[in-house]
Design a protein around this motif. Sequence first.
Motif, PDB file in Angstrom:
ATOM      1  N   SER A   1      34.195  40.406  -4.185  1.00  0.00           N
ATOM      2  CA  SER A   1      33.252  41.190  -3.380  1.00  0.00           C
ATOM      3  C   SER A   1      32.890  40.494  -2.083  1.00  0.00           C
ATOM      4  N   SER A   2      33.482  39.350  -1.789  1.00  0.00           N
ATOM      5  CA  SER A   2      33.224  38.657  -0.532  1.00  0.00           C
ATOM      6  C   SER A   2      34.524  38.081  -0.010  1.00  0.00           C
ATOM      7  N   ALA A   3      34.527  37.726   1.271  1.00  0.00           N
ATOM      8  CA  ALA A   3      35.732  37.174   1.884  1.00  0.00           C
ATOM      9  C   ALA A   3      36.139  35.873   1.211  1.00  0.00           C
ATOM     10  N   LEU A   4      35.172  35.018   0.886  1.00  0.00           N
ATOM     11  CA  LEU A   4      35.522  33.747   0.245  1.00  0.00           C
ATOM     12  C   LEU A   4      36.069  33.954  -1.160  1.00  0.00           C
ATOM     13  N   GLN A   5      35.602  34.985  -1.861  1.00  0.00           N
ATOM     14  CA  GLN A   5      36.160  35.271  -3.175  1.00  0.00           C
ATOM     15  C   GLN A   5      37.624  35.686  -3.061  1.00  0.00           C
ATOM     16  N   VAL A   6      37.960  36.446  -2.009  1.00  0.00           N
ATOM     17  CA  VAL A   6      39.364  36.796  -1.786  1.00  0.00           C
ATOM     18  C   VAL A   6      40.170  35.550  -1.477  1.00  0.00           C
TER      19      VAL A   6
ATOM     20  N   LYS B   1      46.177  28.962   3.080  1.00  0.00           N
ATOM     21  CA  LYS B   1      47.076  28.104   3.837  1.00  0.00           C
ATOM     22  C   LYS B   1      47.241  28.608   5.269  1.00  0.00           C
ATOM     23  N   ARG B   2      47.355  29.930   5.434  1.00  0.00           N
ATOM     24  CA  ARG B   2      47.521  30.497   6.776  1.00  0.00           C
ATOM     25  C   ARG B   2      46.282  30.250   7.628  1.00  0.00           C
ATOM     26  N   LEU B   3      45.104  30.489   7.055  1.00  0.00           N
ATOM     27  CA  LEU B   3      43.874  30.284   7.809  1.00  0.00           C
ATOM     28  C   LEU B   3      43.656  28.806   8.118  1.00  0.00           C
ATOM     29  N   SER B   4      44.040  27.953   7.190  1.00  0.00           N
ATOM     30  CA  SER B   4      43.887  26.522   7.400  1.00  0.00           C
ATOM     31  C   SER B   4      44.735  26.057   8.578  1.00  0.00           C
ATOM     32  N   GLU B   5      45.940  26.591   8.693  1.00  0.00           N
ATOM     33  CA  GLU B   5      46.820  26.189   9.780  1.00  0.00           C
ATOM     34  C   GLU B   5      46.271  26.660  11.130  1.00  0.00           C
ATOM     35  N   VAL B   6      45.706  27.872  11.173  1.00  0.00           N
ATOM     36  CA  VAL B   6      45.109  28.358  12.412  1.00  0.00           C
ATOM     37  C   VAL B   6      43.912  27.491  12.794  1.00  0.00           C
TER      38      VAL B   6
ATOM     39  N   THR C   1      41.065  39.288   7.563  1.00  0.00           N
ATOM     40  CA  THR C   1      42.129  39.179   6.566  1.00  0.00           C
ATOM     41  C   THR C   1      41.626  39.200   5.132  1.00  0.00           C
ATOM     42  N   ALA C   2      40.497  38.540   4.878  1.00  0.00           N
ATOM     43  CA  ALA C   2      40.041  38.396   3.501  1.00  0.00           C
ATOM     44  C   ALA C   2      39.048  39.468   3.083  1.00  0.00           C
ATOM     45  N   ALA C   3      38.289  40.004   4.036  1.00  0.00           N
ATOM     46  CA  ALA C   3      37.290  41.013   3.666  1.00  0.00           C
ATOM     47  C   ALA C   3      37.934  42.346   3.299  1.00  0.00           C
ATOM     48  N   GLN C   4      39.142  42.604   3.816  1.00  0.00           N
ATOM     49  CA  GLN C   4      39.958  43.754   3.394  1.00  0.00           C
ATOM     50  C   GLN C   4      39.270  45.098   3.647  1.00  0.00           C
ATOM     51  N   TYR C   5      39.149  45.429   4.928  1.00  0.00           N
ATOM     52  CA  TYR C   5      38.621  46.722   5.351  1.00  0.00           C
ATOM     53  C   TYR C   5      39.712  47.486   6.104  1.00  0.00           C
ATOM     54  N   PRO C   6      39.768  48.811   5.948  1.00  0.00           N
ATOM     55  CA  PRO C   6      40.747  49.590   6.715  1.00  0.00           C
ATOM     56  C   PRO C   6      40.503  49.556   8.221  1.00  0.00           C
TER      57      PRO C   6
END
Length: 579
Positions: A153-158, A167-172, A240-245
């Motif tokens: 239910s949250s971006a961090l949970q995703v 890994k992708r976010l860490s590299e950015v 990316t993680a919150a997953q909204y259209p």
Amino acid sequence: MPFRVWVSEFTLSDGTVVQVPETGVVVFVGPNNSGKSVALAEFREHIATTPAGAANIQRRVVADAVVRGEGSPSELDTWLDEHAHAVPTTRDSHLRYRRPNVEASRSDLHQHWNQGPPYGSLGGFVCFNLDATARLGLASSSQSYDLANEAPSSALQVLYSNPALEKRLSEVSRKAFGTPVVVDRVSGSQIHLRFGQLPADLVATVPPSREYLEAIQQIPFAGTQGDGVRSFLGILLGLTAAQYPIVFVDEPEAFLHPPQARLLGRSLGDLEPGGTQVFVATHSLDVLEGLLDSSADVTIVRITRDGSTNPSTVLNRDDVTSLASDTLLRHSGILAAAFHDGVVACEGDSDCGFYKAVMESALASAGTSSNLLFVHAGGKDRLAKLAEAARKLAVCTAVITDFDILREGKALGKIISALGADPAHFEDDRKAVAASIEQAAKPPKVEAVKQRIEAILKKVTEEELGDLSAQKIRASIQTEGGWDAAKRSGLSGVPQGEAHQRCTRLISQLRDVGVFVVDVGTLERWAPSVPAGAGGPSWATAAIEGGAHLKLDTNYGEFIRHVGRFLGQLRDESEPVAH
């Protein structure tokens, strides 16, 4: 069919209809107070207002939006189970769902889905407003959850459940700040995003080793970092993680240095997940160029303000690709025109510096200020390309060029065409003026040649005449071309009579379409008393240091006022703006 929601098109207050790709990025640009942020807010109204209240809203920028949705109520339920938190209740008919900042019962969400768009409370489930407050909080710690029986239910949970995304976010993050991020999965009831790096020899195991636990607890929380880090990471998490259209991002450049803003723009495009539409409002050229560097389908909408309407220009995929792929344009800085009220294109950097200084003095003298972009082309040949790019962005453009542009019919014609006029209307006068100047070539005077040769020979110290000295002597006896003299004297060097009258008329008519010919010849001839030095930058520096740009009761002061009037920055009731 699976549940989905998207914007297919929208209409701006000036009647412009914008077709929107089902995925990709729509970026709003324009001068300050043009309505970019208002546009994002009105999009949310089109999506999330209750159907009954939508008709009563007075919209200033986005007059209408076509919001489409697909899927049955049961497919909506499936989507909610995957993307929202189900709030436990005693009766299934009263089941409630929760996402950040919104909660509603399943029955209400079904009702809004069947009646919409707009979708009322369901709008808060399908679109996410990544304003400054929202994105600063996304990197903060989150409650843990049951991976087997609950949806995140949250971006961090995703992020917790998706190591590849982590890994992708860490590299950015590493590219932006020199520091990666790591998800802390071993802190009991809390999920933390930490800003730092674990030693390479430590990996998470079940149960984690004592060394791992101690090491990860030494890494600071991302949520305690500065606003720039939290905003940057929050935007990427929200996207990316919150997953909204549908995601809205207002001023993503806030708190960021230019290189980070550019990287964020590129990341917004490259990390944009499939099935998501991103709407961005920005004041930043760095964000815009980053988006153009990305792999996303980008649509640029430039809006301005004219009373109660917002004149707009749309650059679709082909237009954007054309701008993004032209290396010369990208490095000229012309894309910054999207954020300005007008553009002045000059041949060289020194021209830009001097004319900008004079313009600022003229505006200050008139008690006003402006938002003009001065950009140089590095020569006459590229002036047309700059003007064409600015015109695609619907930015009023003036071109300042030396007098000898009248010699080059092809180059002048390209500039005129780029500004939206017909070169044929000017060609008869141009040809007549050019022919008159070419016929004005004069052989050098004997005494003048004698003095030049003597001056050259005085500097010769060898017994034999060197190649360089010989070359100078040959040049001193050559017949001076008419254009050589015209470049030094401009209009005053054109033979009197019909040719002079035609040239005067030609220069005036060119100003009407935005081409401002330096009628004294070149930049340095505006103030001959300024030491020329090597010309160009040296002259401009000396002129500005000597205060020449403050002397508005000069021919160049009046010249730059003509430019200001054409661009709508200065007003003179005796001379109306030409466009």
